[in-house]
Write a protein that holds these residues in place. Structure first.
Motif, PDB file in Angstrom:
ATOM      1  N   TYR A  27      62.652   3.600 -53.766  1.00 25.18           N
ATOM      2  CA  TYR A  27      64.020   3.576 -53.211  1.00 25.18           C
ATOM      3  C   TYR A  27      64.117   4.399 -51.920  1.00 25.18           C
ATOM      4  O   TYR A  27      65.034   4.206 -51.138  1.00 25.18           O
ATOM      5  N   ALA A  28      63.179   5.333 -51.700  1.00 22.27           N
ATOM      6  CA  ALA A  28      63.260   6.193 -50.515  1.00 22.27           C
ATOM      7  C   ALA A  28      62.879   5.451 -49.234  1.00 22.27           C
ATOM      8  O   ALA A  28      63.144   5.941 -48.134  1.00 22.27           O
ATOM      9  N   ASN A  29      62.260   4.267 -49.365  1.00 16.20           N
ATOM     10  CA  ASN A  29      61.844   3.530 -48.164  1.00 16.20           C
ATOM     11  C   ASN A  29      63.044   2.844 -47.507  1.00 16.20           C
ATOM     12  O   ASN A  29      63.727   2.033 -48.130  1.00 16.20           O
ATOM     13  N   ASN A  30      63.288   3.191 -46.222  1.00 14.19           N
ATOM     14  CA  ASN A  30      64.469   2.677 -45.501  1.00 14.19           C
ATOM     15  C   ASN A  30      64.525   1.171 -45.450  1.00 14.19           C
ATOM     16  O   ASN A  30      65.548   0.559 -45.759  1.00 14.19           O
ATOM     17  N   TYR A  31      63.422   0.578 -45.013  1.00 10.14           N
ATOM     18  CA  TYR A  31      63.445  -0.866 -44.792  1.00 10.14           C
ATOM     19  C   TYR A  31      63.684  -1.610 -46.104  1.00 10.14           C
ATOM     20  O   TYR A  31      64.491  -2.533 -46.169  1.00 10.14           O
ATOM     21  N   VAL A  32      63.012  -1.155 -47.150  1.00  8.14           N
ATOM     22  CA  VAL A  32      63.176  -1.826 -48.448  1.00  8.14           C
ATOM     23  C   VAL A  32      64.612  -1.632 -48.963  1.00  8.14           C
ATOM     24  O   VAL A  32      65.142  -2.493 -49.660  1.00  8.14           O
ATOM     25  N   SER A  33      65.259  -0.540 -48.577  1.00  7.58           N
ATOM     26  CA  SER A  33      66.644  -0.353 -49.022  1.00  7.58           C
ATOM     27  C   SER A  33      67.560  -1.414 -48.400  1.00  7.58           C
ATOM     28  O   SER A  33      68.527  -1.841 -49.022  1.00  7.58           O
TER      29      SER A  33
ATOM     30  N   ILE B  95      66.557  -4.486 -47.820  1.00  5.42           N
ATOM     31  CA  ILE B  95      66.275  -5.681 -48.632  1.00  5.42           C
ATOM     32  C   ILE B  95      67.031  -5.585 -49.969  1.00  5.42           C
ATOM     33  O   ILE B  95      67.628  -6.555 -50.434  1.00  5.42           O
ATOM     34  N   ARG B  96      67.022  -4.396 -50.571  1.00  7.95           N
ATOM     35  CA  ARG B  96      67.735  -4.195 -51.857  1.00  7.95           C
ATOM     36  C   ARG B  96      69.216  -4.528 -51.713  1.00  7.95           C
ATOM     37  O   ARG B  96      69.789  -5.234 -52.533  1.00  7.95           O
ATOM     38  N   ASN B  97      69.811  -3.973 -50.652  1.00  3.23           N
ATOM     39  CA  ASN B  97      71.244  -4.244 -50.428  1.00  3.23           C
ATOM     40  C   ASN B  97      71.494  -5.725 -50.268  1.00  3.23           C
ATOM     41  O   ASN B  97      72.498  -6.251 -50.766  1.00  3.23           O
ATOM     42  N   SER B  98      70.596  -6.401 -49.551  1.00  2.00           N
ATOM     43  CA  SER B  98      70.783  -7.835 -49.321  1.00  2.00           C
ATOM     44  C   SER B  98      70.720  -8.602 -50.644  1.00  2.00           C
ATOM     45  O   SER B  98      71.527  -9.496 -50.884  1.00  2.00           O
ATOM     46  N   ILE B  99      69.777  -8.252 -51.495  1.00  2.00           N
ATOM     47  CA  ILE B  99      69.650  -8.929 -52.793  1.00  2.00           C
ATOM     48  C   ILE B  99      70.948  -8.750 -53.587  1.00  2.00           C
ATOM     49  O   ILE B  99      71.502  -9.715 -54.126  1.00  2.00           O
ATOM     50  N   ASN B 100      71.468  -7.526 -53.602  1.00  2.00           N
ATOM     51  CA  ASN B 100      72.716  -7.276 -54.342  1.00  2.00           C
ATOM     52  C   ASN B 100      73.896  -8.015 -53.722  1.00  2.00           C
ATOM     53  O   ASN B 100      74.740  -8.562 -54.421  1.00  2.00           O
ATOM     54  N   GLN B 101      73.931  -8.014 -52.374  1.00  2.00           N
ATOM     55  CA  GLN B 101      75.021  -8.698 -51.656  1.00  2.00           C
ATOM     56  C   GLN B 101      75.039 -10.189 -51.966  1.00  2.00           C
ATOM     57  O   GLN B 101      76.074 -10.768 -52.260  1.00  2.00           O
ATOM     58  N   VAL B 102      73.853 -10.791 -51.873  1.00  2.00           N
ATOM     59  CA  VAL B 102      73.762 -12.242 -52.021  1.00  2.00           C
ATOM     60  C   VAL B 102      73.919 -12.650 -53.484  1.00  2.00           C
ATOM     61  O   VAL B 102      74.580 -13.630 -53.805  1.00  2.00           O
ATOM     62  N   GLY B 103      73.302 -11.871 -54.398  1.00  2.00           N
ATOM     63  CA  GLY B 103      73.193 -12.334 -55.779  1.00  2.00           C
ATOM     64  C   GLY B 103      74.094 -11.670 -56.792  1.00  2.00           C
ATOM     65  O   GLY B 103      74.188 -12.140 -57.937  1.00  2.00           O
TER      66      GLY B 103
ATOM     67  N   ARG C 183      74.760  -5.597 -40.735  1.00  2.00           N
ATOM     68  CA  ARG C 183      76.095  -5.668 -41.362  1.00  2.00           C
ATOM     69  C   ARG C 183      75.948  -6.232 -42.773  1.00  2.00           C
ATOM     70  O   ARG C 183      76.514  -5.707 -43.721  1.00  2.00           O
ATOM     71  N   TYR C 184      75.141  -7.281 -42.912  1.00  2.00           N
ATOM     72  CA  TYR C 184      74.914  -7.845 -44.239  1.00  2.00           C
ATOM     73  C   TYR C 184      74.019  -6.947 -45.080  1.00  2.00           C
ATOM     74  O   TYR C 184      74.278  -6.721 -46.252  1.00  2.00           O
ATOM     75  N   ALA C 185      72.950  -6.443 -44.454  1.00  2.00           N
ATOM     76  CA  ALA C 185      71.981  -5.655 -45.222  1.00  2.00           C
ATOM     77  C   ALA C 185      72.569  -4.327 -45.679  1.00  2.00           C
ATOM     78  O   ALA C 185      72.132  -3.759 -46.668  1.00  2.00           O
ATOM     79  N   LEU C 186      73.575  -3.828 -44.941  1.00  2.00           N
ATOM     80  CA  LEU C 186      74.203  -2.568 -45.345  1.00  2.00           C
ATOM     81  C   LEU C 186      75.445  -2.819 -46.193  1.00  2.00           C
ATOM     82  O   LEU C 186      76.092  -1.888 -46.657  1.00  2.00           O
ATOM     83  N   GLY C 187      75.794  -4.083 -46.346  1.00  2.00           N
ATOM     84  CA  GLY C 187      76.949  -4.424 -47.165  1.00  2.00           C
ATOM     85  C   GLY C 187      78.265  -3.992 -46.538  1.00  2.00           C
ATOM     86  O   GLY C 187      79.195  -3.615 -47.240  1.00  2.00           O
ATOM     87  N   GLN C 188      78.330  -4.029 -45.195  1.00  2.00           N
ATOM     88  CA  GLN C 188      79.557  -3.586 -44.516  1.00  2.00           C
ATOM     89  C   GLN C 188      80.467  -4.763 -44.174  1.00  2.00           C
ATOM     90  O   GLN C 188      79.993  -5.874 -44.072  1.00  2.00           O
TER      91      GLN C 188
END
Ligand code: CA
Length: 346
Positions: free
Chosen positions: A40-46, A48-56, A341-346
């Motif tokens: 979870y500490a990896n910026n870039y992967v975070s 991707i995580r946000n995007s997965i939650n946003q989309v799904g 904007r999408y990846a940060l869920g803003q």
């Protein structure tokens, strides 16, 4: 009296029945997807995580877990999410060498699996029919950064400081042996060569993908090469930030002391530097599209649809979807802002 009581009973029973059925059917409609993250500490992967939650988040139940960069822990987590009844797995492996173990667990449970960000070998990918990969082509990011360097050098004479028609440049490389570091460093040099572009590589040093290490390397380079340096190409933006800090500290990045800087990632903190001209540009890794594809492929395979329904692109020879990089310069900063904007869920 008896009749009314039995009527009340049957109404209650009917209501209970309806509630149970509704509950059961909504659970059946929403697939459960296990998402295993390497750290979870990896910026870039975070992103991707946000995007997965946003989309799904609305159409599936997402069980997301953090391996904290520990492969043994991650293998246990695979067992845990499988025991919780997931319908598909998305796996950001701590180490690609663990892929065969993880694939065997998915196969034993007859579960589809989508790897991402850290690629298993082609052999592993082809060993299981219900296995796919979402990622990028690391070589392309290096190629695009050298194309940006060539365009800037041709367009603006200020970068050819010694007026010899040759670009004197440096590469700050990621951790040696890391596939991204090797592919990006090679791609930069090969792209110049293939284009017949006159370039002189003054030096390559590693900054381990880290800002502080890169600053030390840049400090030493300024001492050694000084005004000879016309451009610096970084394997990632974290290292680019270290170079900016070092160059500014020595009075560079001013009209009298220019130095072209190009990174990879187009991180949010680098965008204002592209806007104000401190940095020429960076190559965006599109975390939003990666997350969207990962979720969509998991959802499709969990619900019996064709795995590529709603996914842009074709599978390559190792069943991977490669999300294209996007070069970002002063002219298209909003493109990168949109991705974040999408990846940060803003
Ligand atoms: Ca020159």
């Amino acid at each position: 009296m008896m009749k009314r009581k039995s009527l009340r009973c049957s109404v209650i029973l009917t209501l209970l029945f309806v509630l149970v059925c509704t509950g059961a059917s909504s659970a059946a409609e929403k697939p459960k997807i296990g998402v295993l993250i390497f750290d979870y500490a990896n910026n870039y992967v975070s992103y991707i995580r946000n995007s997965i939650n946003q989309v799904g988040g609305d159409s599936a139940e997402i069980l997301m877990v953090d391996a904290q960069n520990d492969q043994a822990r991650q293998v246990e987590q695979v067992d845990t999410v499988i025991s919780r009844g997931v319908d598909a797995l998305a796996v950001n492996a701590v180490s690609p060498e663990a892929a065969p173990t993880i694939i065997e667990k998915a196969r034993a449970a007859d579960l589809p699996i989508v790897f991402f960000n850290r690629s298993p070998s082609k052999e592993d990918m082809l060993s299981y029919e219900k296995c796919w990969y979402v990622g990028t082509t690391p070589y392309d990011s290096g190629r695009l950064s050298s194309e940006m360097a060539m365009a800037a050098f041709k367009a603006d004479p200020k970068y050819d400081k010694n007026r010899d028609g040759v670009l004197q440049y440096l590469i700050i490389k990621g951790t040696p042996g890391h596939p991204d570091a090797e592919a990006r460093t090679l791609a930069v040099q090969e792209t110049f060569e293939k284009a017949g572009f006159k370039a002189e590589l003054l030096d390559v040093q590693t900054g381990n993908f880290r800002t502080a290490d890169a600053k030390d390397v840049m400090d030493a380079w300024i001492g050694k090469f000084g005004d000879k340096i016309e451009m610096v190409l970084a394997n990632n933006d974290a290292m680019l930030l270290g170079c900016v800090e070092s160059l500014k500290g020595e009075g560079y990045l001013t009209p009298g002391k220019p130095c072209g800087l190009i990174g990879i990632n187009a991180l949010p903190e680098v965008l204002p530097m592209i806007e104000d001209g401190t940095v020429l540009g960076s190559i965006l890794s599109d975390a939003y599209s990666e997350g969207k594809n990962i979720f969509t492929m998991c959802f499709n395979s969990a619900t019996g649809k064709d795995v590529l329904t709603g996914v842009n692109g074709q599978l390559d020879d190792m069943k991977a979807i490669r999300v294209p990089y996007i070069p970002i310069d002063k002219g298209n900063i909003p493109t990168a802002q949109e991705v974040y904007r999408y990846a940060l869920g803003q």
